[in-house]
Design a protein around this motif. Structure first.
Motif, PDB file in Angstrom:
ATOM      1  N   VAL A 122       0.741  -1.314   0.084  1.00 40.45           N
ATOM      2  CA  VAL A 122       0.011  -0.070   0.090  1.00 40.45           C
ATOM      3  C   VAL A 122       0.863   1.371   0.064  1.00 40.45           C
ATOM      4  N   ASP A 123       0.414   2.420  -0.409  1.00 39.62           N
ATOM      5  CA  ASP A 123       0.979   3.712  -0.279  1.00 39.62           C
ATOM      6  C   ASP A 123       0.494   4.448   1.185  1.00 39.62           C
ATOM      7  N   PRO A 124       1.496   4.394   1.951  1.00 38.85           N
ATOM      8  CA  PRO A 124       1.042   4.611   3.483  1.00 38.85           C
ATOM      9  C   PRO A 124       0.546   6.230   3.349  1.00 38.85           C
ATOM     10  N   THR A 125       0.969   7.058   2.349  1.00 32.73           N
ATOM     11  CA  THR A 125       0.757   8.391   2.444  1.00 32.73           C
ATOM     12  C   THR A 125      -0.702   8.732   2.079  1.00 32.73           C
ATOM     13  N   SER A 126      -1.371   7.586   1.620  1.00 35.01           N
ATOM     14  CA  SER A 126      -2.992   7.880   1.085  1.00 35.01           C
ATOM     15  C   SER A 126      -3.686   8.148   2.288  1.00 35.01           C
ATOM     16  N   ASP A 127      -4.815   8.873   2.337  1.00 35.56           N
ATOM     17  CA  ASP A 127      -5.740   9.044   3.414  1.00 35.56           C
ATOM     18  C   ASP A 127      -6.852   7.976   3.290  1.00 35.56           C
ATOM     19  N   LEU A 128      -6.843   7.023   2.567  1.00 34.09           N
ATOM     20  CA  LEU A 128      -7.848   6.042   2.326  1.00 34.09           C
ATOM     21  C   LEU A 128      -7.190   4.836   3.406  1.00 34.09           C
ATOM     22  N   ILE A 129      -6.249   4.824   3.787  1.00 32.55           N
ATOM     23  CA  ILE A 129      -5.678   3.651   5.020  1.00 32.55           C
ATOM     24  C   ILE A 129      -5.127   4.232   6.009  1.00 32.55           C
ATOM     25  N   GLY A 130      -4.823   3.670   7.117  1.00 26.74           N
ATOM     26  CA  GLY A 130      -4.389   4.029   8.430  1.00 26.74           C
ATOM     27  C   GLY A 130      -5.197   3.862   9.597  1.00 26.74           C
ATOM     28  N   GLU A 131      -4.807   4.274  10.764  1.00 28.77           N
ATOM     29  CA  GLU A 131      -5.464   3.962  12.080  1.00 28.77           C
ATOM     30  C   GLU A 131      -6.623   4.988  12.191  1.00 28.77           C
ATOM     31  N   PHE A 132      -7.806   4.794  11.484  1.00 32.31           N
ATOM     32  CA  PHE A 132      -9.008   5.699  11.618  1.00 32.31           C
ATOM     33  C   PHE A 132      -9.881   5.204  12.887  1.00 32.31           C
ATOM     34  N   GLU A 133     -10.883   6.068  12.881  1.00 28.99           N
ATOM     35  CA  GLU A 133     -12.022   5.514  13.686  1.00 28.99           C
ATOM     36  C   GLU A 133     -12.771   4.971  12.930  1.00 28.99           C
ATOM     37  N   ASP A 134     -12.989   5.543  11.691  1.00 34.17           N
ATOM     38  CA  ASP A 134     -14.181   4.919  10.704  1.00 34.17           C
ATOM     39  C   ASP A 134     -13.359   4.013   9.817  1.00 34.17           C
ATOM     40  N   GLY A 135     -14.205   3.282   9.087  1.00 36.39           N
ATOM     41  CA  GLY A 135     -13.692   2.314   8.084  1.00 36.39           C
ATOM     42  C   GLY A 135     -13.736   0.984   8.329  1.00 36.39           C
ATOM     43  N   GLN A 136     -13.184  -0.033   7.361  1.00 32.54           N
ATOM     44  CA  GLN A 136     -13.059  -1.399   7.522  1.00 32.54           C
ATOM     45  C   GLN A 136     -11.790  -2.013   8.001  1.00 32.54           C
ATOM     46  N   PRO A 137     -11.716  -2.657   8.948  1.00 31.65           N
ATOM     47  CA  PRO A 137     -10.317  -3.177   9.436  1.00 31.65           C
ATOM     48  C   PRO A 137      -9.808  -4.039   8.431  1.00 31.65           C
ATOM     49  N   LEU A 138      -8.473  -4.022   8.421  1.00 32.49           N
ATOM     50  CA  LEU A 138      -7.560  -4.779   7.370  1.00 32.49           C
ATOM     51  C   LEU A 138      -7.436  -6.026   7.873  1.00 32.49           C
TER      52      LEU A 138
END
Length: 256
Positions: A122-138
């Protein structure tokens, strides 16, 4: 005509690449978006042959120059211009989005040059992945979730399509069907716009291809792909017109 990646060592769109793993990214999530910010200012997107039927309805399909050409969907006539994507990443027209763009920020890549094994990165600079409150776990309990499995499958299918695309390009090169392309658009004011730096299929050479080869291409599906490319070139004026309407025209090149 083609937009180059910001970092020549990385593929288009990607600013960095790291392999996903359940230890370091146990708490990472993925989230969707309705804005493709990575498409802003990118005028050409790599395309696989499986996408020709859909893409040729919206974009001219051209080929890069050089020894190892690849197909591109042309989304703007000049570098830095995408006539289908606004500055905030909003698609301003319902169009087919190439799989290359839809897989971002994921991709399969080799972790070592001496290995053929591909890993999901993955591209870690993207705001589509990371340690978020929302979203689907990887990951859940150190195992990839359904979302991660689905993306892995998507990327695997993309690699398979890439192999088919390579075979198609090899066939074009084998029969010497590619030629340097040139597009000249006259707006009627005596200041033509000239576009070069790409390749297209030479229709004259195509007419001279032996009948047995054409029959084989028809049977294996290559012939419809060739005509999808040729028919798609009619859309060049549409892209040019959209660019002009959006006020994104560069200074024309004067010819004598």
């Amino acid at each position: 005509m083609a937009t180059a990646p910001q970092n020549p060592a990385l593929p288009l769109f990607y600013k960095d690449l790291i392999p996903l793993n359940s230890q370091q990214h146990a708490n990472w999530k993925t989230r969707g978006t309705d804005k493709a910010t990575w498409l802003v200012g990118v005028n050409s997107i790599p395309l696989t042959v499986e996408e020709f039927p859909q893409a040729q309805r919206n974009f001219p399909i051209i080929f890069t120059s050089g020894e190892n050409p690849i197909p591109l969907a042309l989304m703007g006539m000049n570098e830095g211009i995408n006539v289908f994507v606004d500055e905030d990443g909003t698609l301003n027209t319902p169009v087919y989005v190439p799989a290359y763009a839809r897989r971002y920020p994921y991709m399969l890549a080799k972790l070592r040059p001496d290995s053929e094994e591909l890993s999901l990165c993955v591209d870690p600079t993207s705001d589509l992945i990371g340690e978020f409150e929302d979203g689907q776990p990887l990951f859940e309990s150190a195992e990839p979730t359904e979302a991660t499995k689905n993306m892995l499958k998507f990327c695997e299918n993309f690699e398979i399509a890439g192999t088919k695309t390579g075979n198609f390009m090899n066939e074009l090169k084998k029969h010497d069907l590619l030629m340097d392309g040139e597009l000249n658009i006259d707006t009627g004011d005596g200041k033509p716009f000239n576009y070069r730096g790409f390749q297209m299929i030479d229709e004259t050479k195509l007419r001279d291809v032996r009948g047995d080869v054409l029959r084989q291409w028809n049977q294996n599906g290559l012939l419809p792909l060739i005509y999808a490319h040729l028919f798609s070139l009619e859309l060049v004026r549409d892209i040019f017109g959209r660019q002009m309407a959006q006020g994104k025209m560069p200074q024309p090149i004067m010819t004598t």
